[in-house]
Write a protein that holds these residues in place. Structure first.
Motif, PDB file in Angstrom:
ATOM      1  N   LYS A  78       7.045  21.580 -37.939  1.00  0.00           N
ATOM      2  CA  LYS A  78       8.339  21.737 -37.264  1.00  0.00           C
ATOM      3  C   LYS A  78       9.530  21.402 -38.162  1.00  0.00           C
ATOM      4  CE  LYS A  78       7.564  19.404 -33.339  1.00  0.00           C
ATOM      5  NZ  LYS A  78       6.125  19.108 -33.253  1.00  0.00           N
ATOM      6  N   LYS A  79       9.373  21.609 -39.455  1.00  0.00           N
ATOM      7  CA  LYS A  79      10.476  21.338 -40.376  1.00  0.00           C
ATOM      8  C   LYS A  79      11.217  22.606 -40.796  1.00  0.00           C
ATOM      9  CE  LYS A  79       8.812  16.970 -42.247  1.00  0.00           C
ATOM     10  NZ  LYS A  79       8.419  16.218 -43.482  1.00  0.00           N
ATOM     11  N   ILE A  80      10.597  23.779 -40.542  1.00  0.00           N
ATOM     12  CA  ILE A  80      11.253  25.051 -40.878  1.00  0.00           C
ATOM     13  C   ILE A  80      11.086  26.001 -39.697  1.00  0.00           C
ATOM     14  CG2 ILE A  80      11.479  26.900 -42.579  1.00  0.00           C
ATOM     15  CD1 ILE A  80       9.721  25.205 -44.469  1.00  0.00           C
ATOM     16  N   LEU A  81      12.180  26.615 -39.286  1.00  0.00           N
ATOM     17  CA  LEU A  81      12.150  27.621 -38.229  1.00  0.00           C
ATOM     18  C   LEU A  81      12.283  28.992 -38.862  1.00  0.00           C
ATOM     19  CD1 LEU A  81      12.319  28.043 -35.021  1.00  0.00           C
ATOM     20  CD2 LEU A  81      14.763  28.403 -35.453  1.00  0.00           C
ATOM     21  N   ALA A  82      11.424  29.932 -38.444  1.00  0.00           N
ATOM     22  CA  ALA A  82      11.531  31.321 -38.896  1.00  0.00           C
ATOM     23  C   ALA A  82      11.898  32.184 -37.702  1.00  0.00           C
ATOM     24  CB  ALA A  82      10.215  31.789 -39.505  1.00  0.00           C
ATOM     25  N   ALA A  83      12.876  33.039 -37.876  1.00  0.00           N
ATOM     26  CA  ALA A  83      13.319  33.928 -36.796  1.00  0.00           C
ATOM     27  C   ALA A  83      13.521  35.328 -37.359  1.00  0.00           C
ATOM     28  CB  ALA A  83      14.609  33.419 -36.170  1.00  0.00           C
ATOM     29  N   GLN A  84      12.963  36.319 -36.654  1.00  0.00           N
ATOM     30  CA  GLN A  84      13.110  37.717 -37.077  1.00  0.00           C
ATOM     31  C   GLN A  84      14.088  38.410 -36.148  1.00  0.00           C
ATOM     32  OE1 GLN A  84       9.485  40.005 -37.089  1.00  0.00           O
ATOM     33  NE2 GLN A  84      10.531  41.905 -37.652  1.00  0.00           N
ATOM     34  N   ARG A  85      15.151  38.985 -36.742  1.00  0.00           N
ATOM     35  CA  ARG A  85      16.149  39.713 -35.968  1.00  0.00           C
ATOM     36  C   ARG A  85      16.143  41.207 -36.274  1.00  0.00           C
ATOM     37  NH1 ARG A  85      19.561  34.972 -36.825  1.00  0.00           N
ATOM     38  NH2 ARG A  85      20.225  34.081 -34.830  1.00  0.00           N
ATOM     39  N   SER A  86      15.494  41.590 -37.361  1.00  0.00           N
ATOM     40  CA  SER A  86      15.484  43.002 -37.736  1.00  0.00           C
ATOM     41  C   SER A  86      14.096  43.356 -38.255  1.00  0.00           C
ATOM     42  CB  SER A  86      16.536  43.285 -38.818  1.00  0.00           C
ATOM     43  OG  SER A  86      16.061  42.863 -40.090  1.00  0.00           O
ATOM     44  N   ILE A  87      13.865  44.645 -38.450  1.00  0.00           N
ATOM     45  CA  ILE A  87      12.560  45.093 -38.939  1.00  0.00           C
ATOM     46  C   ILE A  87      12.434  44.918 -40.451  1.00  0.00           C
ATOM     47  CG2 ILE A  87      12.172  46.717 -37.056  1.00  0.00           C
ATOM     48  CD1 ILE A  87      13.153  48.957 -38.938  1.00  0.00           C
ATOM     49  N   LYS A  88      13.485  44.414 -41.093  1.00  0.00           N
ATOM     50  CA  LYS A  88      13.478  44.281 -42.551  1.00  0.00           C
ATOM     51  C   LYS A  88      13.488  42.832 -43.038  1.00  0.00           C
ATOM     52  CE  LYS A  88      13.747  47.252 -45.052  1.00  0.00           C
ATOM     53  NZ  LYS A  88      12.691  48.099 -45.674  1.00  0.00           N
ATOM     54  N   SER A 107      17.232  33.739 -45.996  1.00  0.00           N
ATOM     55  CA  SER A 107      16.429  34.852 -45.486  1.00  0.00           C
ATOM     56  C   SER A 107      15.564  35.459 -46.577  1.00  0.00           C
ATOM     57  CB  SER A 107      17.333  35.922 -44.874  1.00  0.00           C
ATOM     58  OG  SER A 107      18.149  36.514 -45.869  1.00  0.00           O
ATOM     59  N   GLN A 108      14.586  36.270 -46.127  1.00  0.00           N
ATOM     60  CA  GLN A 108      13.723  37.012 -47.024  1.00  0.00           C
ATOM     61  C   GLN A 108      13.483  38.392 -46.437  1.00  0.00           C
ATOM     62  OE1 GLN A 108      12.267  36.182 -50.148  1.00  0.00           O
ATOM     63  NE2 GLN A 108      11.790  38.369 -50.077  1.00  0.00           N
ATOM     64  N   SER A 109      13.704  39.419 -47.248  1.00  0.00           N
ATOM     65  CA  SER A 109      13.458  40.794 -46.813  1.00  0.00           C
ATOM     66  C   SER A 109      12.094  41.248 -47.319  1.00  0.00           C
ATOM     67  CB  SER A 109      14.539  41.731 -47.351  1.00  0.00           C
ATOM     68  OG  SER A 109      15.807  41.378 -46.840  1.00  0.00           O
ATOM     69  N   CYS A 110      11.496  42.204 -46.611  1.00  0.00           N
ATOM     70  CA  CYS A 110      10.225  42.770 -47.054  1.00  0.00           C
ATOM     71  C   CYS A 110      10.471  43.726 -48.221  1.00  0.00           C
ATOM     72  CB  CYS A 110       9.513  43.478 -45.906  1.00  0.00           C
ATOM     73  SG  CYS A 110      10.454  44.830 -45.173  1.00  0.00           S
ATOM     74  N   LYS A 111       9.394  44.054 -48.939  1.00  0.00           N
ATOM     75  CA  LYS A 111       9.506  44.898 -50.114  1.00  0.00           C
ATOM     76  C   LYS A 111       9.355  46.381 -49.745  1.00  0.00           C
ATOM     77  CE  LYS A 111       9.918  41.210 -52.486  1.00  0.00           C
ATOM     78  NZ  LYS A 111      11.262  40.819 -52.957  1.00  0.00           N
ATOM     79  N   GLY A 112      10.188  47.224 -50.331  1.00  0.00           N
ATOM     80  CA  GLY A 112      10.091  48.668 -50.094  1.00  0.00           C
ATOM     81  C   GLY A 112      11.112  49.152 -49.082  1.00  0.00           C
ATOM     82  N   GLU A 113      11.781  50.225 -49.415  1.00  0.00           N
ATOM     83  CA  GLU A 113      12.848  50.744 -48.551  1.00  0.00           C
ATOM     84  C   GLU A 113      12.332  51.226 -47.206  1.00  0.00           C
ATOM     85  OE1 GLU A 113      15.250  53.684 -50.384  1.00  0.00           O
ATOM     86  OE2 GLU A 113      15.854  52.411 -52.073  1.00  0.00           O
ATOM     87  N   ALA A 114      11.145  51.832 -47.204  1.00  0.00           N
ATOM     88  CA  ALA A 114      10.604  52.378 -45.953  1.00  0.00           C
ATOM     89  C   ALA A 114       9.715  51.368 -45.207  1.00  0.00           C
ATOM     90  CB  ALA A 114       9.805  53.645 -46.246  1.00  0.00           C
ATOM     91  N   THR A 115       9.524  50.168 -45.760  1.00  0.00           N
ATOM     92  CA  THR A 115       8.633  49.173 -45.163  1.00  0.00           C
ATOM     93  C   THR A 115       9.306  48.479 -43.989  1.00  0.00           C
ATOM     94  OG1 THR A 115       7.608  48.796 -47.315  1.00  0.00           O
ATOM     95  CG2 THR A 115       7.244  47.122 -45.646  1.00  0.00           C
ATOM     96  N   PHE A 130       4.152  37.919 -44.106  1.00  0.00           N
ATOM     97  CA  PHE A 130       4.758  39.037 -43.387  1.00  0.00           C
ATOM     98  C   PHE A 130       3.688  40.107 -43.221  1.00  0.00           C
ATOM     99  CE2 PHE A 130       9.376  38.393 -45.163  1.00  0.00           C
ATOM    100  CZ  PHE A 130       9.399  37.127 -44.601  1.00  0.00           C
ATOM    101  N   ILE A 131       3.487  40.562 -41.989  1.00  0.00           N
ATOM    102  CA  ILE A 131       2.618  41.717 -41.747  1.00  0.00           C
ATOM    103  C   ILE A 131       3.544  42.919 -41.629  1.00  0.00           C
ATOM    104  CG2 ILE A 131       0.918  42.770 -40.213  1.00  0.00           C
ATOM    105  CD1 ILE A 131       1.399  39.053 -40.009  1.00  0.00           C
TER     106      ILE A 131
END
Length: 371
Positions: A78-88, A107-115, A130-131
């Motif tokens: 419980k020391k880091i919260l991860a939240a996804q707001r977009s598909i990237k 933040s961290q984005s996934c790799k690849g423009e179409a990913t 990240f799946i």
């Protein structure tokens, strides 16, 4: 004298976790790895309240409202919260010992423009996967630097996934039909262990081929200390009953089909595993049946067939105190009979039932004296 629970071998726990129900202003998320419910209220600063069966007290905090949340999960400490707001992109927020935030997100984005990011899971204290639509991206989170370091990337066509935190097992569905399953384990920090893939037998293959095995029909469970993939196989016609097929996970070879549970019903089902017993809930009849794979079944030399240990019975009725509509009744609370087997119910492993519209999280209890 007969006890109150004598005629009910399945009971909802007496003190459910209560949270703010789903509404236009409030969204609800469940992290099944940490067994935590997040109620997220939007508008201005985003208010978040987190509760769970294992939490000593609720945790509440605020985040900047930069759009609707798709998924939200704490690391296991419980020391880091991860939240996804977009598909990237997935965003991160550090927490102190007193559960206060430093308010500086990264933040961290996934790799690849179409990913696209299909979801994410915490695999270790400071490791996240990240799946995505094109495979797995394994990262180390470095909270003091507010950054992530990529550890490994695996390319794989992905339809859906199932994560079982207790066994550190990530199950991935691939192929056009969705029935080729790839198990991955994350027991050691920084290391992905790829177990042999296997194929689930489908009752019928559509023409032209299309996705036929869905995440709602598959779960991972530990039964008598053995790891199984549990597959709900729907009948080809209404005259046949559904079945539950168990595949035992192997380290050296593909998962092996070992047991088939005969349901003799069709329709919508949900499955829990409690005290090594497989509990199957049937919405249409509002009943549940229990299987014990340790009991002797009928074997054809390859697979053992099982029937329920008891006739189908219902979960014990449950009442809740809710705010009264009629404030002139002299009380601000009224007793409400919960709808059992509601279409609003969502079941999580091993023993959790959530009704987001009521704002309740129950754990299931077995009255083993009846079995």
């Amino acid at each position: 004298m007969a006890t109150e629970d004598e005629n009910h071998y399945i009971n909802l726990c007496k003190n459910p976790i209560r949270f703010e129900p789903v509404s236009r202003a409030n969204n609800v998320f469940f992290d099944d790895a940490n067994k935590q419910v997040f109620a997220v209220r939007s508008g201005g600063a985003m208010g978040v309240v987190m509760k769970g069966p294992e939490e000593k007290a609720m945790i509440s905090f605020r985040m900047e409202d930069r759009g609707d949340i798709i998924s939200i999960k704490f690391s296991c400490d419980k020391k880091i919260l991860a939240a996804q707001r977009s598909i990237k992109t997935v965003e991160f927020l550090n927490f102190q010992e007193d559960m206060s935030t430093d308010q500086q997100e990264y933040s961290q984005s996934c790799k690849g423009e179409a990913t696209e990011i299909r979801g994410f899971v915490w695999t270790n204290v400071c490791e996240i996967v990240f799946i995505t639509s094109t495979g797995l991206e394994h990262y180390q989170v470095i909270p003091e630097k507010r950054t992530l370091k990529r550890l490994k990337t695996l390319s794989l066509q992905i339809n859906w996934y199932f994560w079982m935190a207790n066994s550190s097992l990530l199950l991935i569905s691939s192929s056009t039909l969705g029935n080729v399953l790839h198990p991955f384990q994350f027991k050691q920090p920084g290391i992905i262990t790829r177990l042999p893939k296997f194929e689930v037998d489908l009752p019928v293959v559509p023409k032209p081929p299309k996705l036929s095995l869905f995440d709602r029909d598959v779960l991972v469970a530990v039964i008598y200390e053995i790891l199984y993939i549990v597959f709900l196989r729907h009948p080809q016609s209404a005259s046949c009953g559904a079945e539950i097929v168990l595949y035992q996970l192997q380290k050296e070879g593909p998962a092996k089909k070992t047991d088939i549970l005969k349901l003799d019903m069709s329709g919508r089902f949900a499955v829990n595993v409690v005290d090594n017993l497989i509990m199957v809930h049937h919405q249409a009849s509002k009943t549940s049946v229990i299987f014990d794979i340790r009991l002797e079944g009928k074997s054809d030399g390859y697979v053992t067939y099982h029937h329920p240990v008891l006739p189908a019975l219902g979960i014990k009725p449950f009442k809740l105190l809710l705010p009264s509509v009629n404030m002139q009744a002299g009380t601000d609370k009224t007793e409400y009979n919960c709808e059992l087997y509601s279409a609003n119910w969502i079941v999580f492993q091993p023993d959790i039932v959530i009704d987001a519209k009521l704002g309740c999280l129950w754990t299931l209890k077995l009255n083993l004296n009846l079995l």
